[in-house]
Write a protein that holds these residues in place. Structure first.
Motif, mmCIF file in Angstrom:
data_model
loop_
_atom_site.group_PDB
_atom_site.id
_atom_site.type_symbol
_atom_site.label_atom_id
_atom_site.label_comp_id
_atom_site.label_asym_id
_atom_site.label_seq_id
_atom_site.Cartn_x
_atom_site.Cartn_y
_atom_site.Cartn_z
ATOM 1 N N ARG A 13 -20.925 6.071 13.697
ATOM 2 C CA ARG A 13 -20.314 5.095 12.785
ATOM 3 C C ARG A 13 -19.814 5.839 11.547
ATOM 4 N N PRO A 14 -18.667 6.482 11.627
ATOM 5 C CA PRO A 14 -18.193 7.319 10.515
ATOM 6 C C PRO A 14 -17.953 6.564 9.224
ATOM 7 N N GLN A 15 -17.739 5.249 9.307
ATOM 8 C CA GLN A 15 -17.504 4.473 8.093
ATOM 9 C C GLN A 15 -18.787 4.095 7.371
ATOM 10 N N GLY A 16 -19.960 4.494 7.892
ATOM 11 C CA GLY A 16 -21.222 4.128 7.274
ATOM 12 C C GLY A 16 -21.742 2.809 7.827
ATOM 13 N N ILE A 17 -22.932 2.423 7.391
ATOM 14 C CA ILE A 17 -23.581 1.246 7.965
ATOM 15 C C ILE A 17 -22.799 -0.026 7.677
ATOM 16 N N LEU A 18 -22.328 -0.193 6.445
ATOM 17 C CA LEU A 18 -21.617 -1.416 6.078
ATOM 18 C C LEU A 18 -20.142 -1.181 5.760
ATOM 19 N N GLY A 19 -19.685 0.047 5.907
ATOM 20 C CA GLY A 19 -18.291 0.344 5.600
ATOM 21 C C GLY A 19 -17.344 -0.243 6.634
ATOM 22 N N LYS A 20 -16.090 -0.405 6.238
ATOM 23 C CA LYS A 20 -15.065 -0.924 7.140
ATOM 24 C C LYS A 20 -14.211 0.240 7.621
ATOM 25 N N LYS A 21 -14.072 0.347 8.945
ATOM 26 C CA LYS A 21 -13.371 1.474 9.516
ATOM 27 C C LYS A 21 -11.927 1.531 9.064
ATOM 28 N N GLU A 22 -11.318 0.334 8.871
ATOM 29 C CA GLU A 22 -9.920 0.320 8.441
ATOM 30 C C GLU A 22 -9.741 0.812 7.012
ATOM 31 N N GLU A 23 -10.850 0.923 6.257
ATOM 32 C CA GLU A 23 -10.771 1.416 4.882
ATOM 33 C C GLU A 23 -11.376 2.812 4.759
ATOM 34 N N LEU A 24 -11.572 3.486 5.883
ATOM 35 C CA LEU A 24 -12.206 4.794 5.882
ATOM 36 C C LEU A 24 -11.321 5.824 5.196
ATOM 37 N N THR A 25 -11.879 6.528 4.205
ATOM 38 C CA THR A 25 -11.133 7.579 3.509
ATOM 39 C C THR A 25 -11.637 8.955 3.862
ATOM 40 N N LEU A 26 -12.815 9.050 4.487
ATOM 41 C CA LEU A 26 -13.398 10.359 4.820
ATOM 42 C C LEU A 26 -12.523 11.045 5.867
ATOM 43 N N GLY A 27 -12.098 12.240 5.543
ATOM 44 C CA GLY A 27 -11.341 13.017 6.511
ATOM 45 C C GLY A 27 -9.853 12.714 6.530
ATOM 46 N N LYS A 28 -9.357 11.969 5.550
ATOM 47 C CA LYS A 28 -7.915 11.674 5.526
ATOM 48 C C LYS A 28 -7.132 12.950 5.280
ATOM 49 N N ALA A 83 -26.328 11.598 -4.112
ATOM 50 C CA ALA A 83 -25.511 10.386 -4.289
ATOM 51 C C ALA A 83 -24.456 10.273 -3.195
ATOM 52 N N TRP A 84 -23.876 11.398 -2.790
ATOM 53 C CA TRP A 84 -22.910 11.368 -1.691
ATOM 54 C C TRP A 84 -23.562 10.881 -0.399
ATOM 55 N N ILE A 85 -24.791 11.329 -0.158
ATOM 56 C CA ILE A 85 -25.520 10.873 1.033
ATOM 57 C C ILE A 85 -25.685 9.361 1.005
ATOM 58 N N MET A 86 -26.060 8.823 -0.160
ATOM 59 C CA MET A 86 -26.262 7.375 -0.282
ATOM 60 C C MET A 86 -24.971 6.613 -0.021
ATOM 61 N N VAL A 87 -23.867 7.091 -0.585
ATOM 62 C CA VAL A 87 -22.586 6.405 -0.410
ATOM 63 C C VAL A 87 -22.136 6.482 1.051
ATOM 64 N N ILE A 88 -22.270 7.652 1.670
ATOM 65 C CA ILE A 88 -21.834 7.817 3.060
ATOM 66 C C ILE A 88 -22.710 6.996 4.000
ATOM 67 N N LEU A 89 -24.023 6.993 3.756
ATOM 68 C CA LEU A 89 -24.932 6.226 4.607
ATOM 69 C C LEU A 89 -24.589 4.739 4.578
ATOM 70 N N GLY A 90 -24.462 4.197 3.383
ATOM 71 C CA GLY A 90 -24.224 2.762 3.259
ATOM 72 C C GLY A 90 -22.813 2.350 3.604
ATOM 73 N N GLY A 91 -21.858 3.232 3.340
ATOM 74 C CA GLY A 91 -20.461 2.915 3.596
ATOM 75 C C GLY A 91 -19.639 2.998 2.327
ATOM 76 N N SER A 92 -18.678 3.907 2.304
ATOM 77 C CA SER A 92 -17.865 4.068 1.100
ATOM 78 C C SER A 92 -17.003 2.836 0.882
ATOM 79 N N GLY A 93 -16.742 2.542 -0.394
ATOM 80 C CA GLY A 93 -15.953 1.376 -0.727
ATOM 81 C C GLY A 93 -16.707 0.075 -0.558
#
Length: 373
Positions: free
Chosen positions: A358-373, A294-304
């Motif tokens: 693309r650390p924010q994922g495919i559809l994630g927004k970089k300004e909302e990136l929480t990974l690695g905070k 599930a983490w892979i799916m969320v990270i791939l698509g983009g968290s949030g």
């Protein structure tokens, strides 16, 4: 091919539901939950054990979701005071604790008590024993057509630019949305055709597919409404810096607890569908690997991003299917265990490349990136 597409549609919708619960907890609230499979486990076992006691299967699934939410309440009261990696360590321990308790305790299977190590079999599954007449089959096809129509309409609205596409970033977002919507639209069309064939000639798996897709569509719709509401904006504020909503008088602990419980309830519903798809469940079906899938799916698509989570589930199962089919033909000298390890290595490499590109994922927004905070 139609039956195989139906199977893939069920699997993808189940894990999309499962990942949506995790995305609510982590992507929108910032809670690092490495024991998400515990909610699925409780949802699955509660559903099948209650249905064997005579409770209607759909009501049993709802109760399973409530029990999973209560587990979230219990976890929340005991762990939400912790931060980041400490919370992750505790949750992965809870996931294993639930699995091992069910494996080592006797369970009330029907009128007898059976050791959890032997699993649970022969439980009721919705729509399996149904012998629908032509009218009922046509109604089911109409429901599937409605879901498909809403999907196509939503993809069109999601792709349609409502802003000026003069800036490069906006153009890139529009192109990425167009590509994703096209792929999802083609996949939806293939699943719709397979579902119509399966429902008209009534295949019980097609009925389960219809039920899972309707559930996924409803959960996705309500989550989209919630995360755009003031409640969802508070969750995002907590994810970014919980001191800010605290300063505005928000009860941060209560909002975190709500997110954990709702995400757990969604995972509990996914557990019910997982049990129905397997038709026999064992504790080994609920290994920690499911959480990290599930983490892979969320990270791939983009968290949030709920659309990104569904896209991540589609990509994951497309990858899983293609590698199972073609890798044995390419690497004929490898054993099945070696091929399994090789498939995991490949997806690990894909994730590393994605994190660089693309650390924010495919559809994630970089300004909302929480990974690695």
């Amino acid at each position: 091919m139609a039956e195989y597409l139906i199977f893939l549609a069920i699997s993808t919708s189940i894990f999309a539901l499962f990942a949506l619960g995790l995305n609510l907890q982590w992507g929108f609230t910032g809670l690092i939950n490495f024991g998400h499979v515990a909610f699925m486990t409780l949802g699955a076992y509660t559903t099948v054990l209650l249905s064997l006691k005579g409770v209607p299967v759909l009501l049993a699934a709802v109760i399973g979701a409530v029990v999973a939410a209560l587990l979230g309440l219990l976890i929340g009261f005991s762990t939400l005071r912790l931060r980041e990696d400490y919370l992750a360590i505790v949750t992965i321990g809870v996931g294993e604790l639930v699995r091992l308790i069910l494996n080592n305790q006797e369970l009330p299977v029907g009128d007898t008590w059976i050791s959890g190590a032997f699993g649970v079999q022969s439980y009721p599954i919705p729509l399996v024993n149904l012998q629908p007449n032509l009218l009922i089959r046509l109604v089911m096809i109409a429901v599937l057509t409605l879901v498909a129509g809403i999907t196509f309409y939503w993809l069109w609205r999601w792709t349609r630019p409502t802003y000026a596409v003069k800036r490069v970033s906006k153009k890139q977002e529009f192109v990425s949305r167009l590509v994703v919507a096209s792929l999802l639209g083609l996949l939806s069309a293939a699943i719709y055709i397979s579902g119509v064939i399966g429902l008209y000639n009534y295949n019980p798996k097609a009925g389960l597919m219809l039920l899972s897709l309707v559930t996924l569509a409803f959960v996705f719709w309500r989550l989209e409404v919630l995360v755009r509401s003031p409640w969802g904006r508070v969750l995002k504020a907590i994810r970014e810096d919980e001191e800010v909503p605290k300063a505005l008088g928000k009860n941060v602990f209560w909002y975190k607890l709500q997110s954990l419980m709702l995400g757990g309830a969604i995972a509990g519903i996914a557990g019910a569908f997982f049990a129905w798809q397997l038709s026999a469940i064992y504790t080994d079906n609920f290994q920690p690997q499911l959480t990290f899938d599930a983490w892979i799916m969320v990270i791939l698509g983009g968290s949030g991003n709920n659309v990104g989570t569904i896209l991540g589930a589609v990509i994951y199962f497309a990858y899983d299917t293609l590698t199972r089919e073609f890798l044995p033909r390419i690497f004929t000298n490898l054993t099945s265990d070696q091929l399994g390890a090789f498939r995991i290595m490949i997806i690990g490499l894909i994730l590393m490349v994605l994190m660089i590109w693309r650390p924010q994922g495919i559809l994630g927004k970089k300004e909302e990136l929480t990974l690695g905070k």
